[in-house]
Design a protein around this motif. Structure first.
Motif, PDB file in Angstrom:
ATOM      1  N   ASP A 137      -2.385  11.882  -6.039  1.00 45.47           N
ATOM      2  CA  ASP A 137      -3.306  11.004  -5.477  1.00 45.47           C
ATOM      3  C   ASP A 137      -4.259  11.445  -4.318  1.00 45.47           C
ATOM      4  OD1 ASP A 137      -0.427   9.408  -5.167  1.00 45.47           O
ATOM      5  OD2 ASP A 137       0.726   9.890  -3.477  1.00 45.47           O
ATOM      6  N   ARG A 219      -1.890   2.633  -1.203  1.00 45.32           N
ATOM      7  CA  ARG A 219      -0.061   2.105  -0.861  1.00 45.32           C
ATOM      8  C   ARG A 219       0.706   2.668  -2.020  1.00 45.32           C
ATOM      9  NH1 ARG A 219      -2.938  -1.240  -4.682  1.00 45.32           N
ATOM     10  NH2 ARG A 219      -2.284  -1.979  -5.946  1.00 45.32           N
ATOM     11  N   THR A 220       2.377   2.696  -2.368  1.00 45.53           N
ATOM     12  CA  THR A 220       3.193   2.575  -2.970  1.00 45.53           C
ATOM     13  C   THR A 220       3.218   0.865  -3.088  1.00 45.53           C
ATOM     14  OG1 THR A 220       5.064   2.404  -0.941  1.00 45.53           O
ATOM     15  CG2 THR A 220       3.834   4.878  -2.056  1.00 45.53           C
ATOM     16  N   ARG A 222       6.506  -1.237  -5.461  1.00 44.91           N
ATOM     17  CA  ARG A 222       7.642  -1.423  -5.801  1.00 44.91           C
ATOM     18  C   ARG A 222       7.954  -1.837  -7.243  1.00 44.91           C
ATOM     19  NH1 ARG A 222      12.452   0.409  -4.715  1.00 44.91           N
ATOM     20  NH2 ARG A 222      14.454  -1.389  -4.323  1.00 44.91           N
ATOM     21  N   THR A 236      10.339   3.343  -6.056  1.00 41.36           N
ATOM     22  CA  THR A 236       8.557   2.673  -4.747  1.00 41.36           C
ATOM     23  C   THR A 236       7.602   3.845  -5.921  1.00 41.36           C
ATOM     24  OG1 THR A 236       9.734   1.825  -3.737  1.00 41.36           O
ATOM     25  CG2 THR A 236       8.276   3.111  -2.669  1.00 41.36           C
ATOM     26  N   ILE A 237       6.875   3.961  -6.007  1.00 39.06           N
ATOM     27  CA  ILE A 237       5.759   5.214  -6.790  1.00 39.06           C
ATOM     28  C   ILE A 237       4.940   4.791  -6.502  1.00 39.06           C
ATOM     29  CG2 ILE A 237       7.875   4.961  -8.542  1.00 39.06           C
ATOM     30  CD1 ILE A 237       5.648   3.477 -10.298  1.00 39.06           C
ATOM     31  N   SER A 238       3.720   5.384  -6.505  1.00 40.86           N
ATOM     32  CA  SER A 238       1.829   5.742  -6.808  1.00 40.86           C
ATOM     33  C   SER A 238       1.499   4.077  -6.821  1.00 40.86           C
ATOM     34  CB  SER A 238       1.641   6.962  -6.208  1.00 40.86           C
ATOM     35  OG  SER A 238       0.383   6.947  -7.036  1.00 40.86           O
ATOM     36  N   SER A 239       0.492   3.827  -6.463  1.00 41.78           N
ATOM     37  CA  SER A 239       0.038   2.463  -7.572  1.00 41.78           C
ATOM     38  C   SER A 239      -0.931   3.041  -8.346  1.00 41.78           C
ATOM     39  CB  SER A 239      -1.054   2.307  -5.733  1.00 41.78           C
ATOM     40  OG  SER A 239      -1.841   2.841  -5.394  1.00 41.78           O
ATOM     41  N   SER A 241       1.049   4.524 -10.598  1.00 38.66           N
ATOM     42  CA  SER A 241       1.151   4.993 -11.690  1.00 38.66           C
ATOM     43  C   SER A 241       1.455   4.142 -12.615  1.00 38.66           C
ATOM     44  CB  SER A 241       2.898   4.838 -11.435  1.00 38.66           C
ATOM     45  OG  SER A 241       3.256   5.764 -10.064  1.00 38.66           O
ATOM     46  N   GLU A 249      10.523   8.610 -14.352  1.00 40.59           N
ATOM     47  CA  GLU A 249      11.007   8.239 -12.702  1.00 40.59           C
ATOM     48  C   GLU A 249      12.286   7.677 -13.620  1.00 40.59           C
ATOM     49  OE1 GLU A 249      11.047   9.429  -9.039  1.00 40.59           O
ATOM     50  OE2 GLU A 249       9.279   9.366 -10.386  1.00 40.59           O
ATOM     51  N   SER A 293       2.596  -3.843  -8.424  1.00 39.31           N
ATOM     52  CA  SER A 293       3.617  -4.394  -7.384  1.00 39.31           C
ATOM     53  C   SER A 293       5.143  -5.139  -8.080  1.00 39.31           C
ATOM     54  CB  SER A 293       4.115  -4.476  -5.922  1.00 39.31           C
ATOM     55  OG  SER A 293       4.284  -4.863  -5.218  1.00 39.31           O
TER      56      SER A 293
END
Length: 820
Positions: A137, A219-220, A222, A236-239, A241, A249, A293
């Motif tokens: 991040d 942000r994260t 979903r 819920t992962i890093s944006s 990703s 994951e 998301s």
């Protein structure tokens, strides 16, 4: 304070239905305990047998407690295990079960538990922990980053009249609020577009200023990973990703999940289909897609597969994407190894689900089919690349006593002499009368062709034979053909043993090989034992002083096989003689005596007697005396045993029961008891000496020469007299001067009725026995008065023998009786 049942129940139920990836281990733990539904969990909470008074013990397993996965064949791998025939076993990659060792260490299973199977290609990459591949991040975002709710912007504004910093977060409506500029909508824009829009909005309120826009905390998002993955669910992962990160994951696809048709679904539409083989085989990651998301990554079931085994670079089970030809599959596996046989690749195929068939295909190279006869690979095909023939060609082998024995190329016209010269020639010690060529005949049997190395090296053309393919030439050493001859040396040398006999080896040479003489060697006479075949052995005397010191070599004989040289050793002046002095001497301890030193000399070195010493009561023991006593005892016991056996046999033969026979039986029994008593006696090896004042004792007849192992104990002056035997109270009485036997017998109550008063005797403290006219003699300190029993039929012989034998052997064996 532990959590209440209600809190635990709510937490467990919440985590169970939650999509967070970190709850997967908890779910598995609940399943392992049989807690499948809400009702099961509530029952577990109410269970009165619960260790914690009804509170559940379900906890999230820690990483340290998590046991390693045991790798076992998947359903697809099991299919190929059944299909691979025994003839292919050498070419199948081995997959080993693993087990947990100490401290979580994973060890290989035992050999008998190993299972051979082809592994499915590509799935091992997902075994690493998901955090290993998580996006970072704290790196700058690119201009194509899509902004969304939760992203943070840091805006720096500076100029002559202004210098401000704003931290702005995109709200749930997708906008930020700029000071003096108002709301700016950024949701869905790329970062480059959002940066320009912010600058444009601020320029309406600021003049002559500079601005810099960067991303703060990201942000994260979903997302969902579904289908044939190890841990399906919401994450819920890093944006930042991508699709690859989401697979890591979720633990990656299961082995029944496809690696070649991974789908990205966005807004209920498939926006991308990823073939992971592009990444696994060539490292191409260009098709990896950044996630947004509510994206869904779906892994469908695996498609058609084919197994490739044998002499290839990457054996395994490969998933086929659409129509796949054999040449394409061979490129996937990296091609054939150099030892693979490209003229025949075998395909085992199931035809119409009814039967098995075998197809043979020929390659031009390791991955290209010959004559363009490419074929389509079917689902379930097993392709095997066999090894080339292990038989080598165009060589001969040279063994034996040459410089470089090895395999050599069979060049045109190669002959034996040229081969030996290539190998550096023969070595010293070669057996020159015969060498051999082992050669294959037409029937594959070998024949032996002999040649003479001596004649060969001298130029005899007949011996220089031409060689053929696979010939084995052996040049022998003399030690291989001729028996090794030895000579031997023993005695006072530093290294005894056998030594190989060298040509013209002499006595001095043998002594040198034995690392010289010991200091204790006798220089006057050594003996050389020589075997003379057909005659008696001959022994030659050798004066080592003349040979080794004076340099006279007339006795330095040339040795022959079997000769044995004996070197005598002088031990008289090196042998230690130790004596132990104990008791009442001034300096007790172990002393070393010289060869002729006497007892008085050692006592003088020990400082003489102490003030409390009683030399007359001294106990001197010697190992040689003990040995004699033991031999005498043994002979006596053997004679008694023979008498007992003979008399017992005689009694058994008569079969009579009269009084004489009973007496004879009692006699046999007494002798048996005597044998038992004698066998229990510890012979001390005592030697009686009259130890007096040192001046008087020195050079007396009792001043004996010391032997190794001697022991002298000098007790304190005794204060008692012992009375034992047939008396009413056998005991020790305080010594009184000038008293005779009558006085001491009266003190113990006198003699019993069975006492033999005519045979009473005295054992003096020195160990001497005084038995003549004992009644009229004075008793001295430490003396023992012995009253024997009169030997009658009713007398207890065992008691008499026990008493008298103990006194006899502890005090008087090996001593001389005196008459007074």
């Amino acid at each position: 304070m532990k959590m209440s049942k209600l809190l635990i129940s709510g937490l467990v139920l919440f985590l169970t239905v939650s999509g967070y990836s970190q709850t997967q281990d908890l779910k598995q733990e609940l399943l392992n305990k049989g807690l499948v539904s809400k009702t099961d969990i509530e029952k577990a909470l109410k269970d009165p047998n619960n260790k914690e008074a009804g509170e559940t013990q379900v906890v999230l397993p820690s990483k340290e407690e998590k046991k390693p996965e045991i790798e076992v064949p998947s359903v697809i791998e099991e299919l190929f295990i059944r299909e691979v025939k025994e003839k292919h076993d050498d070419y199948i990659e081995t997959g080993k079960e693993s087990k947990e060792g100490e401290a979580g260490e994973v060890k290989e299973a035992d050999t008998e538990k190993e299972k051979k199977f082809l592994k499915q290609f590509g799935y091992n990459i997902f075994k690493a922990a998901s955090t290993t591949f998580a996006p970072t991040d704290n790196v700058p975002v690119g201009p194509d980053y899509i902004v969304g709710p939760g992203d943070n912007f840091v805006v720096y504004v500076w100029g002559k009249l202004v210098q401000e910093t704003f931290s702005l977060t995109v709200d749930r409506d997708g906008k930020i609020s700029l000071p003096k500029a108002g709301a700016v909508f950024l949701w869905g824009m790329k970062f480059g577009e959002a940066e320009k829009l912010i600058k444009d909005a601020l320029s309406q309120n600021y003049a002559n200023f500079s601005i810099n826009v960067t991303m703060g905390k990201l942000r994260t998002i979903r997302i969902f990973v579904l289908g044939e993955v190890k841990k399906p669910g919401g994450y819920t992962i890093s944006s930042l990703s991508t699709l690859f990160h989401s697979l890591y994951e979720a633990g990656g696809p299961t082995k029944v999940g496809s690696l070649r048709k991974v789908k990205l679904i966005r807004d209920n539409k498939v926006v991308s289909t990823i073939d992971l083989y592009d990444f696994l085989l060539v490292g191409e990651k260009g098709l990896d897609v950044k996630l947004q998301s509510n994206d869904t990554v779906f892994v469908p079931s695996i498609g058609a597969v084919a197994g490739v085994t044998g002499n290839i670079k990457k054996p395994g089970i490969y998933e086929l994407a659409g129509e796949t030809k054999l040449s394409a599959l061979m490129k996937m596996v990296g091609g054939v190894t150099p030892s693979g046989y490209v003229s025949r690749i075998q395909i085992e195929r199931t035809i119409n689900g009814e039967r098995k068939a075998v197809l043979d295909v020929e390659l031009k190279t390791g991955d290209a089919l010959k004559d363009g006869k490419d074929i389509i690979v079917n689902d379930g095909d097993l392709i095997t690349v066999f090894p080339i023939n292990k038989l080598k060609y165009n060589y001969v082998t040279l063994y034996g006593n040459v410089g470089r024995p090895a395999e050599y190329e069979l060049t045109p016209g190669l002959k034996v002499k040229e081969l030996i010269e290539k190998a550096g020639g023969i070595l010293p010690g070669t057996y020159l009368n015969r060498a051999e060529i082992s050669r294959y005949k037409n029937d594959k049997a070998r024949e032996i062709v002999a040649f003479d190395p001596d004649k060969l090296l001298k130029g005899d053309v007949k011996e220089n034979q031409a060689l053929k393919e696979w010939d084995e030439v052996t040049v022998y050493s003399q030690s291989e053909i001729l028996p090794v001859q030895y000579v031997e040396i023993s005695g006072a040398v530093n290294k005894e043993g056998r030594f190989e006999l060298a040509e013209k080896m002499k006595v001095s040479d043998l002594i040198f090989k034995a690392k010289g003489l010991k200091k204790t060697a006798s220089m006057d006479s050594a003996e050389l034992f020589k075997i003379v075949f057909g005659k008696q052995p001959e022994i030659k005397k050798i004066n080592l002083k003349k040979l080794l010191v004076e340099g006279v070599f007339d006795e330095d004989y040339i040795l022959e096989a079997g000769d044995h040289l004996f070197i005598r050793e002088e031990t008289s002046w090196t042998k230690k003689k130790k004596i132990t002095l104990s008791g009442e001497v001034k300096f007790p301890g172990v002393y070393v005596a010289d060869s002729n030193e006497k007892l008085s000399s050692v006592l003088e070195r020990a400082g003489g007697y102490s003030e409390k010493a009683s030399p007359k009561s001294a106990v001197f023991t010697r190992e040689s005396v003990k040995t004699i006593q033991q031999k005498t005892m043994l002979k006596y016991m053997q004679r008694l045993q023979q008498e007992v056996a003979a008399e017992g046999a005689k009694l058994a033969a008569t079969g009579q029961t009269d009084a004489d026979t009973k007496k004879a039986a009692e006699t046999v029994k007494r002798k048996e008891d005597l044998v038992k008593v004698l066998g229990s006696i510890d012979v001390p090896g005592r030697l009686i000496i009259k130890l007096e004042d040192l001046k008087a004792f020195k050079d007396s007849k009792d001043d004996i020469i010391i032997e190794d192992g001697d022991s002298l104990y000098i007790p304190q002056i005794p204060s008692t007299v012992n009375v034992i035997g047939s008396v009413y109270n056998p005991t020790s009485i305080v010594y009184e001067p000038e008293r005779n036997i009558h006085f001491y017998l009266d003190r113990v109550g006198g003699t019993t009725k069975d006492a033999d008063r005519g045979d009473v005797y005295i054992v003096r403290a020195s160990g001497e026995v005084d038995k003549n006219n004992a009644w009229g003699k004075n008793i001295e300190r430490g003396d023992t008065i012995i009253v024997p029993a009169e030997l009658k039929t009713e007398t207890n012989w065992l008691k008499v023998l026990t008493d008298t034998s103990t006194i006899f052997f502890n005090a008087a064996v090996g001593v001389s009786a005196i008459n007074r």
